[in-house]
Design a protein around this motif. Structure first.
Motif, short mmCIF file in Angstrom:
data_model
loop_
_atom_site.label_atom_id
_atom_site.label_comp_id
_atom_site.label_asym_id
_atom_site.label_seq_id
_atom_site.Cartn_x
_atom_site.Cartn_y
_atom_site.Cartn_z
N GLY A 22 25.32 -97.01 -11.10
CA GLY A 22 25.01 -98.43 -11.19
C GLY A 22 26.24 -99.29 -11.04
O GLY A 22 26.21 -100.33 -10.38
N GLY A 25 27.09 -99.35 -7.50
CA GLY A 25 26.18 -100.25 -6.80
C GLY A 25 26.52 -101.71 -7.04
O GLY A 25 26.43 -102.53 -6.12
N LEU A 26 26.91 -102.04 -8.26
CA LEU A 26 27.32 -103.42 -8.55
C LEU A 26 28.57 -103.79 -7.76
O LEU A 26 28.69 -104.90 -7.25
CB LEU A 26 27.57 -103.60 -10.05
N HIS A 28 29.54 -102.56 -4.86
CA HIS A 28 29.19 -102.74 -3.46
C HIS A 28 28.34 -103.99 -3.24
O HIS A 28 28.44 -104.64 -2.20
CB HIS A 28 28.47 -101.50 -2.91
N ALA A 39 20.90 -102.45 -8.68
CA ALA A 39 22.05 -101.85 -9.37
C ALA A 39 22.05 -102.22 -10.85
O ALA A 39 22.28 -101.38 -11.72
CB ALA A 39 23.35 -102.31 -8.71
N THR A 43 21.57 -99.75 -14.14
CA THR A 43 22.68 -99.64 -15.07
C THR A 43 22.23 -99.88 -16.51
O THR A 43 22.70 -99.20 -17.42
CB THR A 43 23.79 -100.64 -14.68
#
Length: 54
Positions: A22, A25-26, A28, A39, A43
């Protein structure tokens, strides 16, 4: 005992993986590749799993 007894030890490693992926992902999503809401949605439950509070 039930099946919950065997699933509780898996919450910490699964939550740690969810927080790790997560956070990635945050990162990106902030750079413009991907979306923020999936994301963040992954998370938050991961953090609850790491803390042991489902």
């Amino acid at each position: 005992m039930g099946t919950w007894f065997f699933l509780i030890p898996w919450t910490v490693p699964a939550g740690a993986l969810a927080v790790t992926f997560g956070a990635m992902g945050l990162h990106h999503a902030r750079t413009g590749t991907g979306r923020m809401w999936p994301a963040a949605a992954g998370t938050a439950p991961g953090a609850a799993g790491v803390l042991g509070k489902p």
